[in-house]
Design a protein around this motif. Structure first.
Motif, PDB file in Angstrom:
ATOM      1  N   VAL A 109       0.478  -0.656   0.309  1.00 21.31           N
ATOM      2  CA  VAL A 109      -0.439   0.266  -0.204  1.00 21.31           C
ATOM      3  C   VAL A 109       0.775   1.100  -0.091  1.00 21.31           C
ATOM      4  O   VAL A 109       1.713   1.302   0.672  1.00 21.31           O
ATOM      5  CB  VAL A 109      -0.809   0.332   1.144  1.00 21.31           C
ATOM      6  N   TRP A 110       0.644   2.450  -1.095  1.00 16.36           N
ATOM      7  CA  TRP A 110       1.557   3.276  -1.116  1.00 16.36           C
ATOM      8  C   TRP A 110       0.677   4.829  -0.067  1.00 16.36           C
ATOM      9  O   TRP A 110      -0.979   4.865  -0.134  1.00 16.36           O
ATOM     10  CB  TRP A 110       0.739   4.180  -2.571  1.00 16.36           C
ATOM     11  N   ASP A 111       1.726   4.458   0.433  1.00 12.85           N
ATOM     12  CA  ASP A 111       1.257   6.768   1.913  1.00 12.85           C
ATOM     13  C   ASP A 111       1.512   7.306   1.199  1.00 12.85           C
ATOM     14  O   ASP A 111       2.859   7.480   1.388  1.00 12.85           O
ATOM     15  CB  ASP A 111       1.534   5.835   3.075  1.00 12.85           C
ATOM     16  N   VAL A 112       1.628   8.261   1.534  1.00 17.53           N
ATOM     17  CA  VAL A 112       2.350   9.459   1.743  1.00 17.53           C
ATOM     18  C   VAL A 112       2.295  10.816   2.772  1.00 17.53           C
ATOM     19  O   VAL A 112       0.412  10.760   3.713  1.00 17.53           O
ATOM     20  CB  VAL A 112       2.053  10.667   0.317  1.00 17.53           C
ATOM     21  N   VAL A 113       2.856  10.766   3.762  1.00 19.31           N
ATOM     22  CA  VAL A 113       3.633  12.183   4.963  1.00 19.31           C
ATOM     23  C   VAL A 113       3.336  13.455   4.116  1.00 19.31           C
ATOM     24  O   VAL A 113       3.908  13.843   4.477  1.00 19.31           O
ATOM     25  CB  VAL A 113       4.474  11.000   5.680  1.00 19.31           C
ATOM     26  N   VAL A 114       2.058  13.705   5.141  1.00 18.15           N
ATOM     27  CA  VAL A 114       2.186  15.002   4.231  1.00 18.15           C
ATOM     28  C   VAL A 114       2.066  15.923   6.393  1.00 18.15           C
ATOM     29  O   VAL A 114       1.709  15.446   6.824  1.00 18.15           O
ATOM     30  CB  VAL A 114       1.244  15.625   4.113  1.00 18.15           C
ATOM     31  N   GLN A 115       2.962  17.334   6.415  1.00 17.05           N
ATOM     32  CA  GLN A 115       2.410  18.002   7.348  1.00 17.05           C
ATOM     33  C   GLN A 115       1.422  18.537   7.517  1.00 17.05           C
ATOM     34  O   GLN A 115       0.964  19.083   6.783  1.00 17.05           O
ATOM     35  CB  GLN A 115       3.899  19.328   7.760  1.00 17.05           C
ATOM     36  N   THR A 116       0.872  18.842   8.734  1.00 15.60           N
ATOM     37  CA  THR A 116      -0.474  18.913   9.470  1.00 15.60           C
ATOM     38  C   THR A 116      -0.425  19.922  10.369  1.00 15.60           C
ATOM     39  O   THR A 116      -1.165  20.844  10.788  1.00 15.60           O
ATOM     40  CB  THR A 116      -1.345  18.382  10.285  1.00 15.60           C
ATOM     41  N   GLY A 117       0.862  19.895  10.863  1.00 15.87           N
ATOM     42  CA  GLY A 117       1.190  21.127  11.871  1.00 15.87           C
ATOM     43  C   GLY A 117       2.074  21.652  12.097  1.00 15.87           C
ATOM     44  O   GLY A 117       3.661  20.744  11.058  1.00 15.87           O
ATOM     45  N   PRO A 118       3.286  22.269  12.666  1.00 20.13           N
ATOM     46  CA  PRO A 118       4.800  22.690  13.391  1.00 20.13           C
ATOM     47  C   PRO A 118       5.206  21.589  13.117  1.00 20.13           C
ATOM     48  O   PRO A 118       6.339  20.704  12.753  1.00 20.13           O
ATOM     49  CB  PRO A 118       5.001  23.559  13.652  1.00 20.13           C
ATOM     50  N   LYS A 119       4.827  20.347  14.504  1.00 16.38           N
ATOM     51  CA  LYS A 119       4.915  18.823  14.936  1.00 16.38           C
ATOM     52  C   LYS A 119       3.936  18.158  14.487  1.00 16.38           C
ATOM     53  O   LYS A 119       4.604  16.707  15.422  1.00 16.38           O
ATOM     54  CB  LYS A 119       5.155  19.672  16.301  1.00 16.38           C
ATOM     55  N   SER A 120       3.171  18.208  13.814  1.00 18.69           N
ATOM     56  CA  SER A 120       2.548  16.795  13.668  1.00 18.69           C
ATOM     57  C   SER A 120       2.055  16.789  12.192  1.00 18.69           C
ATOM     58  O   SER A 120       2.560  17.600  10.719  1.00 18.69           O
ATOM     59  CB  SER A 120       0.555  17.283  14.443  1.00 18.69           C
ATOM     60  N   ARG A 121       2.124  15.346  11.538  1.00 12.49           N
ATOM     61  CA  ARG A 121       2.184  14.489  10.102  1.00 12.49           C
ATOM     62  C   ARG A 121       0.391  13.816  10.500  1.00 12.49           C
ATOM     63  O   ARG A 121       0.544  13.258  10.972  1.00 12.49           O
ATOM     64  CB  ARG A 121       3.052  13.971  10.258  1.00 12.49           C
ATOM     65  N   LYS A 122       0.212  13.850   8.798  1.00 11.68           N
ATOM     66  CA  LYS A 122      -0.940  12.766   8.458  1.00 11.68           C
ATOM     67  C   LYS A 122      -0.517  12.088   7.873  1.00 11.68           C
ATOM     68  O   LYS A 122       0.198  12.554   6.310  1.00 11.68           O
ATOM     69  CB  LYS A 122      -2.196  13.436   8.081  1.00 11.68           C
ATOM     70  N   ARG A 123      -1.077  10.160   7.423  1.00  9.11           N
ATOM     71  CA  ARG A 123      -0.787   9.850   6.481  1.00  9.11           C
ATOM     72  C   ARG A 123      -1.770   9.951   5.283  1.00  9.11           C
ATOM     73  O   ARG A 123      -2.674  10.216   5.729  1.00  9.11           O
ATOM     74  CB  ARG A 123      -0.462   8.149   6.684  1.00  9.11           C
ATOM     75  N   VAL A 124      -1.836   9.540   4.455  1.00 11.79           N
ATOM     76  CA  VAL A 124      -2.486   9.596   3.026  1.00 11.79           C
ATOM     77  C   VAL A 124      -2.189   8.575   2.238  1.00 11.79           C
ATOM     78  O   VAL A 124      -1.677   8.689   1.723  1.00 11.79           O
ATOM     79  CB  VAL A 124      -3.180  11.490   1.929  1.00 11.79           C
ATOM     80  N   ARG A 125      -3.358   7.864   1.929  1.00 10.65           N
ATOM     81  CA  ARG A 125      -3.464   6.552   1.442  1.00 10.65           C
ATOM     82  C   ARG A 125      -3.602   7.053  -0.342  1.00 10.65           C
ATOM     83  O   ARG A 125      -4.500   7.492  -0.242  1.00 10.65           O
ATOM     84  CB  ARG A 125      -4.107   5.648   1.941  1.00 10.65           C
ATOM     85  N   LEU A 126      -2.515   6.468  -0.667  1.00 11.68           N
ATOM     86  CA  LEU A 126      -2.803   6.841  -2.592  1.00 11.68           C
ATOM     87  C   LEU A 126      -3.637   5.465  -3.743  1.00 11.68           C
ATOM     88  O   LEU A 126      -3.852   5.672  -4.059  1.00 11.68           O
ATOM     89  CB  LEU A 126      -1.644   6.697  -2.813  1.00 11.68           C
ATOM     90  N   GLY A 127      -2.812   3.737  -3.014  1.00 14.28           N
ATOM     91  CA  GLY A 127      -3.926   2.833  -3.435  1.00 14.28           C
ATOM     92  C   GLY A 127      -2.666   2.240  -3.103  1.00 14.28           C
ATOM     93  O   GLY A 127      -1.942   2.461  -2.339  1.00 14.28           O
ATOM     94  N   THR A 128      -2.480   0.894  -3.992  1.00 11.20           N
ATOM     95  CA  THR A 128      -1.942  -0.347  -3.720  1.00 11.20           C
ATOM     96  C   THR A 128      -1.750  -0.453  -5.061  1.00 11.20           C
ATOM     97  O   THR A 128      -1.230  -0.147  -5.961  1.00 11.20           O
ATOM     98  CB  THR A 128      -2.852  -1.779  -3.688  1.00 11.20           C
TER      99      THR A 128
END
Length: 406
Positions: free
Chosen positions: A53-72
């Motif tokens: 599974v592909w994920d991309v990790v993006v910043q949601t704040g100065p010290k926080s991140r979130k993963r977004v699933r892209l596909g398989t």
């Protein structure tokens, strides 16, 4: 998009991923992940059962991140995963805040990032969305979306265009919600039981010799990019999307090689690159075009043209106006160029080649149709010389001075 407890492997923490490396990753007792060194934040997760599974990790704040699933993987290749990851990162809100998928419009953006690079028909999907889907669906919250929005859209298109157009709109947009459900962006596909209803009959329209010549003259008078585009469409006999999205890096001397991902195939995995040997007229025509970016035909430089009904109607009006002026009177109904589509040019080109003595087998090779005969397994000939000769025959239909027309 939640937290994942994957074992870290010190030997495969990060690497420059490619298709072979991704395919060679094997499942282990515990899931693990591999970070791509090319696109920061892009991660390929390998589950215990081998699912990748592909994920991309993006910043949601100065010290926080979130993963977004892209596909398989391999449905989403390494190249396309990188494109999708970059798009998600570019569309993030503010300083690194990831955009939540709240509305159908935002879902379409996510869908485009993941699927556009893989879909041969993406040009049609995007056109349908911009003309019909976006005005009525873009602001609808995903949590509120139901089958009734689909029924309303279908009725609206049928009223303002035709039932056939309404059916095609549903066929192009319905897969987006199935994809969203598969990717767990939504819990249930609300359009799963929505019927398209109408189905267009097989089209047989072939332009007459006079219509073909008149359309060529209209293209000759039309400036770049749409005039030269139409002439290349007529001289190459290739699909509308492939000509409209022609790139300079697809051209290699007097050869145009259309990548496999742009070729239509019943099974995507069996698609192959298509070689179009350019006729002398076609090669000269392409060489005359300005280099404004990666695409041969463009109005902005960074994206290809999107020819549609507006351009077709302009060519139709130009042909009929020129005919009326030449006749010195209004045209009779049977003299008017009408009921034609861009795809009819491809059918007409094939008919003109066979009429000029080219075998149907070679015309099929020019068109890029798959040879499904048993002999094809053994015959590896690419028929470059024969295809070029066929396109020279086609060039002669618009140029009486061409050698093959004598």
């Amino acid at each position: 998009m939640g937290t994942h407890n994957f074992a870290q492997d010190p030997h495969k923490m990060a690497t420059r991923l490619n298709e072979k490396k991704a395919a060679d990753l094997r499942p282990r007792a515990e899931g693990y992940e591999v970070r791509d060194e090319v696109v920061p934040g892009l991660v390929l997760r390998v589950g215990k059962k081998g699912t990748k599974v592909w994920d991309v990790v993006v910043q949601t704040g100065p010290k926080s991140r979130k993963r977004v699933r892209l596909g398989t993987f391999p449905s989403l290749s390494v190249k396309d995963a990188r494109k999708a990851a970059e798009t998600i990162k570019e569309n993030s809100i503010g300083a690194g805040r990831a955009r939540e998928v709240r509305t159908v419009g935002e879902l379409f953006e996510r869908y485009a990032a993941a699927r556009a690079p893989q879909m041969r028909s993406w040009h049609d999907v995007q056109s349908v969305w911009h003309v019909w889907g976006e005005p009525r669906l873009a602001r609808v919250r995903l949590s509120d979306l139901s089958i009734h929005h689909g029924l309303d859209l279908r009725d609206h298109v049928a009223l303002h265009s035709s039932p056939l157009r309404a059916a095609s709109v549903i066929r192009y947009l319905r897969p987006m919600f199935a994809w969203a459900a598969d990717e767990r962006i939504i819990d249930v596909n609300p359009w799963a039981t929505l019927k398209a209803r109408e189905k267009a009959p097989a089209r047989e329209r072939v332009l007459s010799p006079s219509e073909w010549q008149a359309l060529w003259e209209a293209a000759r008078r039309e400036p770049y990019p749409f005039g030269p585009f139409l002439k290349v469409l007529m001289l190459s006999a290739q699909r509308l999307s492939n000509v409209a999205q022609m790139r300079w890096d697809e051209l290699h001397g007097d050869l145009w090689i259309i990548p496999r991902e742009k070729m239509k195939a019943t099974r995507t995995a069996k698609a192959a690159a298509h070689e179009v040997p350019l006729s002398s007229a076609l090669a000269a025509l392409i060489a005359e075009q300005p280099r404004l970016g990666p695409y041969v035909f463009t109005t902005r430089g960074d994206r290809p043209i999107s020819p549609g009904s507006r351009q077709k109607d302009r060519f139709t009006a130009a042909v009929n106006a020129a005919a009326a002026q030449a006749n010195g009177r209004p045209l009779l109904p049977q003299e008017v160029l009408a009921d034609w589509r861009f795809h009819d040019i491809r059918r007409t080109a094939a008919t003109l080649m066979t009429g000029g003595g080219v075998s149907r087998f070679i015309v099929e090779r020019v068109l890029g149709h798959a040879d499904r005969g048993v002999t094809a397994i053994y015959d590896r000939n690419i028929y470059r010389t024969e295809k070029r000769a066929a396109l020279e025959v086609l060039a002669a239909t618009v140029d009486p001075s061409h050698p093959t027309s004598r």
